[in-house]
Design an enzyme around this catalytic site. Structure first.
Site, PDB file in Angstrom:
ATOM      1  N   CYS A 101       0.811  -1.222   0.000  1.00 31.68           N
ATOM      2  CA  CYS A 101       0.000   0.000   0.000  1.00 31.68           C
ATOM      3  C   CYS A 101       0.842   1.269   0.000  1.00 31.68           C
ATOM      4  O   CYS A 101       0.506   2.250  -0.662  1.00 31.68           O
ATOM      5  CB  CYS A 101      -0.896   0.002   1.229  1.00 31.68           C
ATOM      6  N   HIS A 118      -1.539   1.176   7.257  1.00 31.88           N
ATOM      7  CA  HIS A 118      -1.978   1.235   5.861  1.00 31.88           C
ATOM      8  C   HIS A 118      -1.655   2.606   5.260  1.00 31.88           C
ATOM      9  O   HIS A 118      -1.845   3.626   5.923  1.00 31.88           O
ATOM     10  CB  HIS A 118      -3.487   0.965   5.808  1.00 31.88           C
ATOM     11  N   ASN A 120      -8.079   4.388  -2.081  1.00 28.68           N
ATOM     12  CA  ASN A 120      -7.476   3.180  -1.543  1.00 28.68           C
ATOM     13  C   ASN A 120      -6.890   2.352  -2.692  1.00 28.68           C
ATOM     14  O   ASN A 120      -7.029   2.725  -3.861  1.00 28.68           O
ATOM     15  CB  ASN A 120      -8.542   2.387  -0.763  1.00 28.68           C
TER      16      ASN A 120
END
Ligand code: NAG
Ligand code: NAG
Ligand code: NAG
Ligand code: NAG
Length: 381
Positions: A144, A322, A346
């Site tokens: 990520c 994240h 995201n």
């Protein structure tokens, strides 16, 4: 965690009986029907009956988790089935999120100063201005942070007036072995990393290939067209832990990186951080472009819709796991009152959440979203 959710559930069921929640079946027979159609929808195929059985168990458990979350959040945020429903919360943390860490603190000069001069607009969104590329899917890899850093660079490039371009996330995952030893931080490929180190890698490497030239293959499950990423040159075993034991050198940075394909004109010359004040962050977002941020994403696995506003005990802001990209902000009026939110890109595919995005409450440091805000600085040319 499930104990805390359960406690809240009881609270919620007692005090807000009027909120109707979508509820998934929790008996094995109906759940099995749901599992079959969910598998078709998400093209899931398991290698053996034994694996399928254990995945179904996890799925059934997740139906209960989702039901509990919907009660806990009283319909303000909704949760639902998605492609992550065959991962237990533990597996999700381990394979999709990064090891939990505190936000790094940088030298004073690193922070951009806010002018606090102009009044902020009520809402703002870089996606409507074509400064944000389509939502990608990181798969089962803790990469990520590389998506977050690349999203920031893509935005800066487009804000400069250049054509919107997908840059290579895989180049970062394969090639970035940067470390900051005093801070005890390093970039670890599929095991996590930091956007601020990724900017430093791009500065050192001298450029980036495009996504199309150096496409993403980590974490896509070993099917044709996927890869088991090799550790990056400089990979620090002390800080990152042991690399994936099997590495096919033909899939490593050393073999794949082609500097002759570095995108002409793209030159990262520095990087900056933004302080925790969410008014400053909004100002800098408008001034600079989409910003890289990190947060605690434990409760986001099944996020479906709405402004995510967990109680702070359920979302530790000092436990970041994240990396994502803030692309805009706004306020929403609803029966629950007016809520300010961040719009966040995201990297769990376009079908997750609100077309690949989520919204989170703005102004209260939710889940640490304001604690690790950074941006690259591009050479103007
Ligand atoms: C970026 O990649 C996506 C596929 O992931 C593609 O649909 C899109 O056309 C590419 N280019 C731009 C500028 O978005
Ligand atoms: C890796 O990290 C450790 C711990 O921070 C540090 O002492 C060591 O010098 C690093 N190793 C390399 C090869 O950089
Ligand atoms: C290594 O990867 C290459 C290309 O991706 C593939 O052709 C080759 O069979 C792989 N080697 C092994 C030993 O898996
Ligand atoms: C953030 O900065 C603004 C403008 O300077 C200020 O009014 C506000 O009180 C600050 N917020 C916090 C939480 O410190």
């Amino acid at each position: 965690m499930s104990f805390r959710i359960l406690a809240l559930c009881l609270f919620c069921a007692t005090f807000s009986p009027l909120i109707r929640c979508e509820k998934y079946p929790e008996d094995a027979e109906s759940a099995l029907h749901l599992f079959q159609s969910w598998k078709r929808e998400h093209n899931k195929e398991y290698q053996s009956h034994v694996i399928e059985q254990s995945k179904f168990k996890v799925f059934l458990e997740n139906l209960k988790v989702i039901n509990e979350l919907n009660v806990m959040f009283k319909g303000k945020t909704t949760f639902g089935l998605n492609h992550l429903a065959d991962l237990s919360q533990k597996e999700f943390s381990k394979t999709v999120l990064m090891p939990k860490r505190r936000a790094p603190v940088f030298e004073r000069e690193r922070y951009l100063r806010s002018s606090h001069s102009a009044a902020l607009p009520d809402s703002f969104d870089w996606t409507g201005q074509k400064k944000v590329t389509p939502v990608k899917d990181q798969g089962a890899a803790g990469s990520c942070w590389a998506f977050s850093a690349i999203g920031n660079i893509e935005g800066l490039w487009a804000v400069m007036g250049k054509p919107l371009t997908n840059f290579s996330v895989e180049q970062i995952v394969d090639c970035d072995g940067m470390e900051d030893v005093p801070k005890g931080e390093a970039d670890c490929g599929v095991f996590g990393g930091w956007p601020f180190l990724a900017y430093q890698y791009v500065m050192k490497a001298g450029g980036l290939e495009t996504w199309e030239d150096y496409w993403y293959c980590s974490g896509l499950g070993g099917a044709p067209g996927t890869c088991a990423a090799c550790p990056a040159p400089g990979y620090n075993t002390t800080l990152c832990g042991p690399p994936i034991p099997y590495c096919n050198m033909s899939q490593s940075c050393v073999t794949k990186l082609d500097v002759s394909k570095f995108h002409p004109g793209l030159n990262v010359v520095s990087w900056k951080a933004i302080d925790e004040n969410e008014t400053s962050i909004a100002e800098q977002l408008i001034k600079i472009g989409p910003l890289s941020v990190a947060l605690n994403a434990e409760l986001l696995q099944f996020y479906h819709h709405g402004i995510f506003d967990p109680p702070s005990f359920a979302c530790n802001p000092k436990s970041l796991d994240h990396g994502v990209l803030i692309v805009g902000f706004g306020s929403e009026k609803s029966i629950f009152g007016t809520k300010d939110y961040w719009k966040v890109k995201n990297s769990w595919g376009p079908k997750w959440g609100e077309n690949g995005y989520f919204r989170i409450l703005r102004g209260q440091g939710k889940c640490g979203i304001n604690t690790a805000v950074t941006t690259a600085v591009l050479a103007k040319n």
